[in-house]
Structures are given as structure tokens and as C-alpha cells.
Design a protein around this motif. Structure first.
Motif, short mmCIF file in Angstrom:
data_model
loop_
_atom_site.label_atom_id
_atom_site.label_comp_id
_atom_site.label_asym_id
_atom_site.label_seq_id
_atom_site.Cartn_x
_atom_site.Cartn_y
_atom_site.Cartn_z
N GLU A 28 0.82 -1.20 0.00
CA GLU A 28 0.00 0.00 0.00
C GLU A 28 0.87 1.27 0.00
OE1 GLU A 28 -2.30 2.14 3.56
OE2 GLU A 28 -3.16 0.20 2.99
N ARG A 29 1.94 1.25 0.76
CA ARG A 29 2.73 2.47 0.95
C ARG A 29 3.89 2.63 -0.03
NH1 ARG A 29 3.38 3.66 7.12
NH2 ARG A 29 4.06 5.62 6.23
N LEU A 30 4.36 1.53 -0.65
CA LEU A 30 5.55 1.63 -1.50
C LEU A 30 5.33 1.30 -2.97
CD1 LEU A 30 8.35 0.11 0.77
CD2 LEU A 30 7.74 2.51 0.45
N TYR A 76 12.69 5.73 -5.05
CA TYR A 76 13.78 5.79 -4.07
C TYR A 76 14.30 7.22 -3.97
CZ TYR A 76 18.13 4.98 -1.65
OH TYR A 76 19.15 5.03 -0.74
N ASP A 77 14.34 7.72 -2.75
CA ASP A 77 14.89 9.04 -2.47
C ASP A 77 15.72 8.92 -1.20
OD1 ASP A 77 15.52 11.65 -1.81
OD2 ASP A 77 13.48 12.41 -2.08
N PRO A 78 17.04 9.03 -1.31
CA PRO A 78 17.89 8.82 -0.13
C PRO A 78 17.60 9.78 1.01
CG PRO A 78 19.18 9.69 -1.97
CD PRO A 78 17.81 9.36 -2.49
N LYS A 79 17.02 10.93 0.71
CA LYS A 79 16.69 11.90 1.76
C LYS A 79 15.45 11.49 2.55
CE LYS A 79 18.64 15.60 -0.95
NZ LYS A 79 18.33 16.42 -2.08
N VAL A 108 14.48 -2.36 6.01
CA VAL A 108 15.61 -1.96 5.19
C VAL A 108 15.06 -1.56 3.83
CG1 VAL A 108 17.76 -2.68 4.08
CG2 VAL A 108 17.17 -3.54 6.36
N ILE A 109 15.38 -0.33 3.41
CA ILE A 109 14.98 0.15 2.08
C ILE A 109 16.25 0.54 1.34
CG2 ILE A 109 13.73 1.92 0.78
CD1 ILE A 109 11.80 2.16 3.14
N LEU A 161 13.02 0.74 -5.98
CA LEU A 161 13.56 0.39 -4.66
C LEU A 161 13.22 -1.03 -4.27
CD1 LEU A 161 10.93 0.41 -2.55
CD2 LEU A 161 11.21 2.86 -2.78
N PHE A 162 13.92 -1.50 -3.23
CA PHE A 162 13.57 -2.77 -2.60
C PHE A 162 13.37 -2.51 -1.11
CE2 PHE A 162 18.16 -2.66 -2.12
CZ PHE A 162 18.36 -3.10 -0.82
N CYS A 163 12.57 -3.35 -0.49
CA CYS A 163 12.30 -3.19 0.93
C CYS A 163 12.19 -4.58 1.56
CB CYS A 163 10.99 -2.42 1.14
SG CYS A 163 10.53 -2.22 2.86
#
Length: 120
Positions: A32-34, A39-42, A74-75, A108-110
Motif C-alpha cells: 500500500e505504501r511503497l 527511491y529518495d535517499p533523503k 531496510v529500504i 527500490l527494494f524493501c
């Protein structure tokens, strides 16, 4: 905790940590959220914290009484690389357990892991 619960050293079957239930909680929240996230490192630090809090709250509502929940998120950026993760715990194999789920999109991966440790 009232005094009648003070000497319970094993959870009854209804309240035992169930990895399949927890994995479904993780999967639902992460997708739902990703799903549309980039991907944004900030933003990764806050995103990870927010996901961990949300997963913890949802798993708590699943009825695992007297369990201490530890949630690890972990993202990372998806660049086709391989990632290996491991963890090591000392626990009671009769009562303690864990669940994890992995999510990928183009950016990204999570990896989310929830450890359930029974509070004696």
C-alpha cells in the motif's frame, strides 16, 4: 498485567505468534505504501521509521499478547544488484518466532522483518 497472568510461561495457541498472519500484515502495509514510491535517499530514514511503526501497530492489533515486537525495515535503491541479509537471535524456539516479507518495484527494494519474543 494483572497478577493472574504473572506466572504464565507459555502462550496459549490463540495468542502464539503466527508468522503467516504477521507476513500478511507486512505485505499489506508495504504494498500500500511503497507500490508507487520512488527511491529518495533523503526520505528513506523517515520512510523506514514510519513503515516500522505502522507494521508494529498493525501486528499488535492482531492479538499477540505478551509479545515484545521488534521490527526491522531496510529500504535500498533498486539497481539490479544482489543483497544478502542475515540476523541471529537467541530465543526460545517454543514461543518466539519471526516473519519477513520482501518488496521490489522499479526504483527500490524493501525488506521488513518482525521478531516476536514472548514476555515471560
Amino acid at each position: 498485567m494483572d497478577t493472574s497472568d504473572a506466572y504464565i510461561i507459555r502462550p496459549n495457541h490463540r495468542h502464539k505468534f503466527k508468522p503467516a498472519v504477521v507476513r500478511e500484515c507486512i505485505r499489506e502495509i508495504v504494498r500500500e505504501r511503497l507500490s508507487a514510491a520512488k527511491y529518495d535517499p533523503k526520505e528513506v530514514s523517515e520512510q523506514s521509521r514510519s513503515l516500522a511503526d505502522c507494521v508494529r501497530d498493525k501486528v499488535k492489533c492482531a492479538g499477540f499478547d505478551r509479545y515484545k515486537l521488534v521490527v526491522q525495515v531496510v529500504i535500498g535503491e533498486q539497481r539490479g544488484q544482489g543483497v544478502k541479509m542475515m540476523s541471529r537471535c537467541l530465543w526460545d524456539a517454543d514461543t518466539d518466532n519471526y516473519a519477513e516479507d520482501v518488496f521490489f518495484n522499479d526504483s527500490l527494494f524493501c525488506v521488513v522483518t518482525v521478531f516476536g519474543i514472548y514476555y515471560y
